[in-house]
Scaffold this active site. Structure first.
Site, PDB file in Angstrom:
ATOM      1  CB  SER A   1       6.613  -5.974  -1.717  1.00  0.00           C
ATOM      2  OG  SER A   1       7.030  -4.633  -1.940  1.00  0.00           O
TER       3      SER A   1
ATOM      4  CE1 TYR B   1       6.872  -9.811  -1.360  1.00  0.00           C
ATOM      5  CE2 TYR B   1       5.257  -9.477  -3.102  1.00  0.00           C
ATOM      6  CZ  TYR B   1       5.564  -9.918  -1.838  1.00  0.00           C
ATOM      7  OH  TYR B   1       4.586 -10.470  -1.048  1.00  0.00           O
ATOM      8  N   GLY B   2      11.363  -7.026  -5.426  1.00  0.00           N
ATOM      9  CA  GLY B   2      11.989  -6.696  -6.717  1.00  0.00           C
ATOM     10  C   GLY B   2      13.274  -7.425  -7.041  1.00  0.00           C
TER      11      GLY B   2
ATOM     12  CB  CYS C   1       3.236  -4.373  -5.555  1.00  0.00           C
ATOM     13  SG  CYS C   1       4.924  -4.984  -5.655  1.00  0.00           S
ATOM     14  CG  ASN C   2       4.758  -0.591 -10.564  1.00  0.00           C
ATOM     15  OD1 ASN C   2       4.316  -0.134 -11.606  1.00  0.00           O
ATOM     16  ND2 ASN C   2       4.712   0.103  -9.435  1.00  0.00           N
ATOM     17  CB  THR C   3       7.633  -6.065  -8.108  1.00  0.00           C
ATOM     18  OG1 THR C   3       8.380  -4.855  -8.110  1.00  0.00           O
ATOM     19  CG2 THR C   3       8.565  -7.243  -8.242  1.00  0.00           C
TER      20      THR C   3
ATOM     21  CB  CYS D   1       8.943   0.971  -7.523  1.00  0.00           C
ATOM     22  SG  CYS D   1       8.962   0.343  -5.822  1.00  0.00           S
ATOM     23  CB  THR D   2       3.662   1.452  -5.180  1.00  0.00           C
ATOM     24  OG1 THR D   2       4.105   0.243  -4.548  1.00  0.00           O
ATOM     25  CG2 THR D   2       2.838   1.111  -6.404  1.00  0.00           C
ATOM     26  CG  HIS D   3       8.284   1.026  -1.624  1.00  0.00           C
ATOM     27  ND1 HIS D   3       7.663  -0.081  -2.148  1.00  0.00           N
ATOM     28  CD2 HIS D   3       8.456   0.773  -0.301  1.00  0.00           C
ATOM     29  CE1 HIS D   3       7.459  -0.971  -1.180  1.00  0.00           C
ATOM     30  NE2 HIS D   3       7.938  -0.472  -0.042  1.00  0.00           N
TER      31      HIS D   3
HETATM   32  N1  DGL Z   1       6.449  -1.521  -4.261  1.00  0.00           N
HETATM   33  C1  DGL Z   1       6.923  -2.474  -5.190  1.00  0.00           C
HETATM   34  C2  DGL Z   1       6.645  -2.070  -6.646  1.00  0.00           C
HETATM   35  O1  DGL Z   1       5.779  -1.281  -6.926  1.00  0.00           O
HETATM   36  C3  DGL Z   1       8.303  -3.018  -5.108  1.00  0.00           C
HETATM   37  C4  DGL Z   1       9.189  -2.944  -3.971  1.00  0.00           C
HETATM   38  C5  DGL Z   1       9.926  -4.262  -3.736  1.00  0.00           C
HETATM   39  O2  DGL Z   1      10.994  -4.477  -4.344  1.00  0.00           O
HETATM   40  O3  DGL Z   1       9.427  -5.036  -2.954  1.00  0.00           O
HETATM   41  O4  DGL Z   1       7.269  -2.564  -7.545  1.00  0.00           O
END
Ligand code: DGL
Length: 262
Positions: free
Chosen positions: A10, A41-42, A72-74, A186-188
């Site tokens: 995302s 996205y979350g 991205c986990n989401t 979450c990958t961030h």
């Molecule tokens: N990097 C995304 C993940 O791994 C989420 C961040 C978002 O909310 O967009 O879930």
């Protein structure tokens, strides 16, 4: 079929997975696409994230990419199943919170899972939880607002520390609800792992899913006969972002290079 492996998030967070992909497969070419214009996205609806993820995957296929990593986990929880049905011959690998290694390393312990509201709400996570919840005490904690710090390139500030202190206060060492481990779902979040560790206190173990995801992509490419075999080849990374801002590309390059720049 081209040489590139598409890596999608995302925003800029998926670079924590790209970093591991490059480490494990230095001879491959990667096309990293961050959808920062639509982030986060979350906090969106599942359908919105599914539609966005499908649209981006169609673009990667049109580009000739030989595999897709949903870093991205989401987006994984919203779309990986339907994407695999749509493209059964394409290696598609998603990421999920690293609960398995956390439970294996902290048996019977207290484990915090930090993720977006959507990841925690989705069925995929509930199935994962059901698999491991008899082996540890798992506490899912949505962290809306945290990914935005990384999107801004703010990975060391006093504001970030303040945000994390408020969010994580009950789980710090010495508090009644202190945890033994934290899963960065979450990958961030790996980009702010230092501050998370500092706030939670010494001895709290940190887990993220990048390594396992990269390993799985390598395995899938190998099975499909699409793994780069020239061991002397040095691959390249192309960055793209839906937010057409040169600073975003600069931030993505910085995150890949240093992970924790000041
Ligand atoms: N990097 C995304 C993940 O791994 C989420 C961040 C978002 O909310 O967009 O879930």
């Amino acid at each position: 079929m081209g040489r590139e492996i598409a890596v999608f998030d995302s925003g800029v967070g998926g670079i924590s997975v790209l970093r591991e992909l490059v480490r494990q497969m230095p001879g491959e070419d990667f096309y990293f696409y961050g959808d920062s214009a639509h982030a986060p996205y979350g906090t969106k609806s599942t359908q919105e994230v599914r539609d966005l993820t499908i649209a981006h995957t169609k673009d990667f296929i049109a580009r000739g990419c030989k595999g897709v990593v949903i870093a991205c986990n989401t987006a994984t929880s919203a779309a990986v199943r339907v994407l695999r049905q749509m493209y059964p011959d394409l290696p598609i690998v998603g990421i999920e919170p690293a609960l398995k290694p956390a439970v294996e390393n902290c048996p019977g312990g207290r484990i915090l899972v930090l993720a977006t509201p959507m990841t925690i709400r989705e069925e995929k996570f509930h199935r994962l939880l059901a698999k491991y919840e008899d082996r540890a005490f798992v506490i899912p904690l949505p962290a809306p607002g945290l990914m935005e710090f990384v999107e801004r390139g703010d990975i060391h500030s006093a504001d970030l520390k303040d945000f994390l202190e408020k969010l994580l206060d009950p789980y710090r060492i010495g508090k009644p609800d202190a945890v033994d481990g934290v899963v960065l779902g979450c990958t961030h979040y790996p980009f702010v792992a230092d501050t998370i560790a500092e706030v939670l206190g010494d001895g709290v173990r940190i887990f993220d899913g990048a390594e396992g995801t990269a390993r799985e992509m390598r395995r899938r490419l190998d099975v499909a006969g699409r793994l780069e075999v020239d061991e002397k080849r040095t691959g390249r990374v192309i960055f793209a972002n839906s937010q057409k801002d040169p600073e975003k590309i600069e931030l993505m390059e910085k995150l890949l290079g240093h992970g924790n720049f000041a």
